[in-house]
Motif scaffolding. Sequence first.
Motif, mmCIF file in Angstrom:
data_model
loop_
_atom_site.group_PDB
_atom_site.id
_atom_site.type_symbol
_atom_site.label_atom_id
_atom_site.label_comp_id
_atom_site.label_asym_id
_atom_site.label_seq_id
_atom_site.Cartn_x
_atom_site.Cartn_y
_atom_site.Cartn_z
ATOM 1 N N VAL A 57 0.798 -1.223 0.000
ATOM 2 C CA VAL A 57 0.000 0.000 0.000
ATOM 3 C C VAL A 57 0.833 1.275 0.000
ATOM 4 N N SER A 83 -0.408 2.769 -15.851
ATOM 5 C CA SER A 83 -1.430 3.556 -15.140
ATOM 6 C C SER A 83 -0.847 4.362 -13.984
ATOM 7 N N ARG A 85 1.637 3.584 -12.102
ATOM 8 C CA ARG A 85 2.249 2.760 -11.061
ATOM 9 C C ARG A 85 3.403 1.960 -11.650
ATOM 10 N N CYS A 102 -0.112 -0.101 -4.335
ATOM 11 C CA CYS A 102 -1.399 0.373 -4.867
ATOM 12 C C CYS A 102 -1.781 1.771 -4.397
ATOM 13 N N GLY A 103 -1.359 2.174 -3.192
ATOM 14 C CA GLY A 103 -1.827 3.443 -2.631
ATOM 15 C C GLY A 103 -2.998 3.216 -1.686
ATOM 16 N N ARG A 104 -3.261 4.195 -0.835
ATOM 17 C CA ARG A 104 -4.247 4.037 0.237
ATOM 18 C C ARG A 104 -5.674 3.937 -0.291
ATOM 19 N N ASN A 108 -8.229 2.221 -4.781
ATOM 20 C CA ASN A 108 -6.883 1.918 -5.274
ATOM 21 C C ASN A 108 -6.597 0.424 -5.205
ATOM 22 N N ALA A 109 -6.953 -0.179 -4.075
ATOM 23 C CA ALA A 109 -6.643 -1.597 -3.862
ATOM 24 C C ALA A 109 -7.381 -2.484 -4.855
ATOM 25 N N ALA A 111 -8.713 -1.572 -7.780
ATOM 26 C CA ALA A 111 -8.309 -1.268 -9.160
ATOM 27 C C ALA A 111 -6.993 -1.943 -9.526
ATOM 28 N N VAL A 112 -6.011 -1.859 -8.634
ATOM 29 C CA VAL A 112 -4.698 -2.415 -8.965
ATOM 30 C C VAL A 112 -4.725 -3.945 -8.916
ATOM 31 N N ASN A 258 -12.536 2.657 4.526
ATOM 32 C CA ASN A 258 -11.769 3.839 4.136
ATOM 33 C C ASN A 258 -11.665 4.816 5.307
ATOM 34 N N GLU A 282 -7.553 -1.522 2.976
ATOM 35 C CA GLU A 282 -7.442 -2.123 1.643
ATOM 36 C C GLU A 282 -7.782 -3.615 1.554
#
Length: 340
Positions: A57, A83, A85, A102-104, A108-109, A111-112, A258, A282
């Motif tokens: 993350v 994308s 990343r 993936c990012g917070r 994000n979770a 999608a990746v 979230n 996530e």
Amino acid sequence: MASQDHTLNCLLALLIIIIVSSFHVLPVSPTPSIKLESAIPIRKLNRRGTYIGLVTVIETEEDAFLRSVDFRPDPTRPFLDLSGRRFRIGKIHEKKVVYVRCGRGMVNAAAVTQQMIDVFNVKGIVHFGIAGNMNNSMSIGDVSIPKQITNAGLWDWLNPNNAKGGEDAASLDIGNYNIPQGDGNNELGSLRYGQEQLYSVTGHINSPQNVLWINTTQEWLHLAADLEKMELSHCVNASLCLPKKPKLVVGLKAATANIFVDNAAYRNFLHETFGVSSSDMESSAVAMTCASNGYPIIVIRGLSDLAGVGGANTVHKFGSLAATNTAKAVFEFIKKLPLS
């Protein structure tokens, strides 16, 4: 003759307009060339066989992962940028892996994870990172590999005049937390927790299953059981150590939303109501995406803080230690996976 000349001039003018317009359109949409540029290396990578997908993350977790000598970047194609990343290609204990941060957050979770499944020839996903501790029997630095994960952020904020009934998973009456105790009148009312709708390749088309818990993969949990014997770090540095050595526990429950939980009352509510031992932002999204696509999933989370304890949240103090212990567990788990 004049009529023909006029027609010819009009056609010429129209052709010029079309050509000029195309110059304005082309720079706006470079996507096809980018897709083509990525497609060739992706095809080459996928021809090598199956990979283990690794999803983490934040930078703290990535730093702990990349510091290890166990991850060996591919010498010919160490990464692929998609994308926005960086997907890192390499091996861990001779097993091919694709790693990405993936990012917070749940969007994000999800999608990746879906991108990882769609683009790369992966046989399953190992999701890892740090988490908040919801269970007083667990400690900072411990690592949890949960058997089930729930989305604790899927709820209705009820009308105080019509807050009864329903068949949802649980409810939280905010008025019960008023001070002084017992005065239950509160305009914030109450929340009712709902269930996820799981669309799955194993289910009926357009007929989702209502689920409260997403299960991680049983076979992978069995493999992870031996990790409970592994040695974990208990010091950030020479002058900052935990009072006791951390432990790894397999088979607990986790919550995702979230929301960064740093509130003792809400921590206790989550533990007492759902029986969860950790909370993050996530894991359920990654697990849900894997379940939907029919892919194996395991979640490995290191505990960095106990929500709502007085003073500054300890994630800033012990987050790097929790990330280090999580990475150690990931490497040990991958060692146990069979070679593809």
